[in-house]
Design a protein around this motif. Sequence first.
Motif, PDB file in Angstrom:
ATOM      1  N   PHE A   7       0.857  -1.186   0.000  1.00 43.50           N
ATOM      2  CA  PHE A   7       0.000   0.000   0.000  1.00 43.50           C
ATOM      3  C   PHE A   7       0.894   1.236   0.000  1.00 43.50           C
ATOM      4  O   PHE A   7       1.709   1.416   0.908  1.00 43.50           O
ATOM      5  N   LEU A   8       0.699   2.084  -1.004  1.00 43.57           N
ATOM      6  CA  LEU A   8       1.538   3.268  -1.179  1.00 43.57           C
ATOM      7  C   LEU A   8       0.648   4.507  -1.260  1.00 43.57           C
ATOM      8  O   LEU A   8      -0.267   4.567  -2.084  1.00 43.57           O
ATOM      9  N   ALA A   9       0.904   5.479  -0.402  1.00 44.38           N
ATOM     10  CA  ALA A   9       0.126   6.720  -0.433  1.00 44.38           C
ATOM     11  C   ALA A   9       0.634   7.609  -1.560  1.00 44.38           C
ATOM     12  O   ALA A   9       1.826   7.886  -1.653  1.00 44.38           O
ATOM     13  N   LYS A  10      -0.270   8.056  -2.413  1.00 43.76           N
ATOM     14  CA  LYS A  10       0.108   8.925  -3.524  1.00 43.76           C
ATOM     15  C   LYS A  10      -0.169  10.391  -3.247  1.00 43.76           C
ATOM     16  O   LYS A  10       0.121  11.247  -4.071  1.00 43.76           O
ATOM     17  N   GLU A  11      -0.768  10.677  -2.080  1.00 44.34           N
ATOM     18  CA  GLU A  11      -1.008  12.054  -1.650  1.00 44.34           C
ATOM     19  C   GLU A  11      -0.856  12.121  -0.136  1.00 44.34           C
ATOM     20  O   GLU A  11      -0.968  11.108   0.557  1.00 44.34           O
ATOM     21  N   ASN A  12      -0.606  13.319   0.381  1.00 43.69           N
ATOM     22  CA  ASN A  12      -0.645  13.518   1.829  1.00 43.69           C
ATOM     23  C   ASN A  12      -2.094  13.438   2.296  1.00 43.69           C
ATOM     24  O   ASN A  12      -3.008  13.870   1.588  1.00 43.69           O
ATOM     25  N   GLY A  13      -2.304  12.917   3.483  1.00 48.31           N
ATOM     26  CA  GLY A  13      -3.669  12.876   3.988  1.00 48.31           C
ATOM     27  C   GLY A  13      -3.808  12.012   5.217  1.00 48.31           C
ATOM     28  O   GLY A  13      -2.824  11.620   5.848  1.00 48.31           O
ATOM     29  N   VAL A  14      -5.060  11.730   5.560  1.00 46.17           N
ATOM     30  CA  VAL A  14      -5.397  10.864   6.689  1.00 46.17           C
ATOM     31  C   VAL A  14      -5.844   9.522   6.124  1.00 46.17           C
ATOM     32  O   VAL A  14      -6.748   9.468   5.290  1.00 46.17           O
ATOM     33  N   VAL A  15      -5.213   8.466   6.561  1.00 46.71           N
ATOM     34  CA  VAL A  15      -5.578   7.148   6.050  1.00 46.71           C
ATOM     35  C   VAL A  15      -6.778   6.613   6.826  1.00 46.71           C
ATOM     36  O   VAL A  15      -6.880   6.768   8.042  1.00 46.71           O
ATOM     37  N   ALA A  16      -7.707   6.016   6.097  1.00 46.46           N
ATOM     38  CA  ALA A  16      -8.905   5.435   6.708  1.00 46.46           C
ATOM     39  C   ALA A  16      -9.322   4.217   5.899  1.00 46.46           C
ATOM     40  O   ALA A  16      -9.084   4.147   4.695  1.00 46.46           O
ATOM     41  N   GLY A  17      -9.946   3.268   6.579  1.00 46.97           N
ATOM     42  CA  GLY A  17     -10.408   2.061   5.905  1.00 46.97           C
ATOM     43  C   GLY A  17      -9.527   0.854   6.150  1.00 46.97           C
ATOM     44  O   GLY A  17      -9.756  -0.209   5.569  1.00 46.97           O
ATOM     45  N   ILE A  18      -8.528   0.995   7.015  1.00 48.60           N
ATOM     46  CA  ILE A  18      -7.633  -0.130   7.286  1.00 48.60           C
ATOM     47  C   ILE A  18      -8.386  -1.284   7.945  1.00 48.60           C
ATOM     48  O   ILE A  18      -8.237  -2.448   7.549  1.00 48.60           O
ATOM     49  N   ALA A  19      -9.200  -0.974   8.941  1.00 46.41           N
ATOM     50  CA  ALA A  19      -9.960  -2.037   9.618  1.00 46.41           C
ATOM     51  C   ALA A  19     -10.916  -2.722   8.650  1.00 46.41           C
ATOM     52  O   ALA A  19     -11.076  -3.950   8.678  1.00 46.41           O
ATOM     53  N   LEU A  20     -11.542  -1.941   7.770  1.00 44.36           N
ATOM     54  CA  LEU A  20     -12.452  -2.518   6.785  1.00 44.36           C
ATOM     55  C   LEU A  20     -11.683  -3.363   5.776  1.00 44.36           C
ATOM     56  O   LEU A  20     -12.147  -4.436   5.361  1.00 44.36           O
ATOM     57  N   ALA A  21     -10.501  -2.904   5.384  1.00 43.62           N
ATOM     58  CA  ALA A  21      -9.676  -3.666   4.443  1.00 43.62           C
ATOM     59  C   ALA A  21      -9.337  -5.042   5.005  1.00 43.62           C
ATOM     60  O   ALA A  21      -9.368  -6.052   4.282  1.00 43.62           O
ATOM     61  N   GLU A  22      -9.028  -5.095   6.286  1.00 37.41           N
ATOM     62  CA  GLU A  22      -8.716  -6.382   6.906  1.00 37.41           C
ATOM     63  C   GLU A  22      -9.922  -7.319   6.862  1.00 37.41           C
ATOM     64  O   GLU A  22      -9.775  -8.527   6.636  1.00 37.41           O
TER      65      GLU A  22
END
Length: 234
Positions: A7-22
Amino acid sequence: MEVEAHFLAKENGVVAGIALAEMIFSEVDPSLKVEWSKKDGDNVSKGLQFGKVHGRAHNIVVAERVVLNFMQRMSGIATLTKAMADAAKPACILETRKTAPGLRLVDKWAVLIGGGKNHRMGLFDMVMIKDNHISVAGGVANSLKSVDQYLEQNNLQMGVEIETRTLEEIAEVLNYASFTKTSLTRIMLDNMVVPLPDGDVDVTMLEAAVRLVAGRFDTEAGVIEIWLVANLNI
């Protein structure tokens, strides 16, 4: 064939959805191994590798697009929510229930991750007295009285919010609440932020309204009622 995807961030920001991804990876293939260096709500910078998944290539590809679609949407909402929540302090940011069909829980989850707070989930968990209700009832006091009577007769306990458009309507609400037991919990200060031609806003009426309420009830100002989703490509 087993592979490892990152997983690679292409913009600065707040990451969300990790728990849902799991949850999604586990549903597709419980043997997939997912690792994260960040958690929901953390800031990520452009170019940061913050997670990886290892396992059968076929199953990773099956889950990949669903995971990315949810994470990009949720991260966009969380990123903008964080920016607005920081700017609004000490007030808090609430969302509306006007989300994309089928995505209400996901969108509201993203708002929480970004530092906002959830408003009502639907039409069933809070009474919202709108301007058309007030007009039909014959005024602010009559509309509140009707709601209070209905809740009492049906033994219901839930929050009540009333929409006000003028300082006079606010005064009428406060007068009613001073002499009557009411379930009212929040007063909406509707359209009291006036856009100016230069792009600024006039908050004079809003400030007067907040002073008038003086902390007796929660107050809510509706400023933006559309979703703005940033592009956080992962």
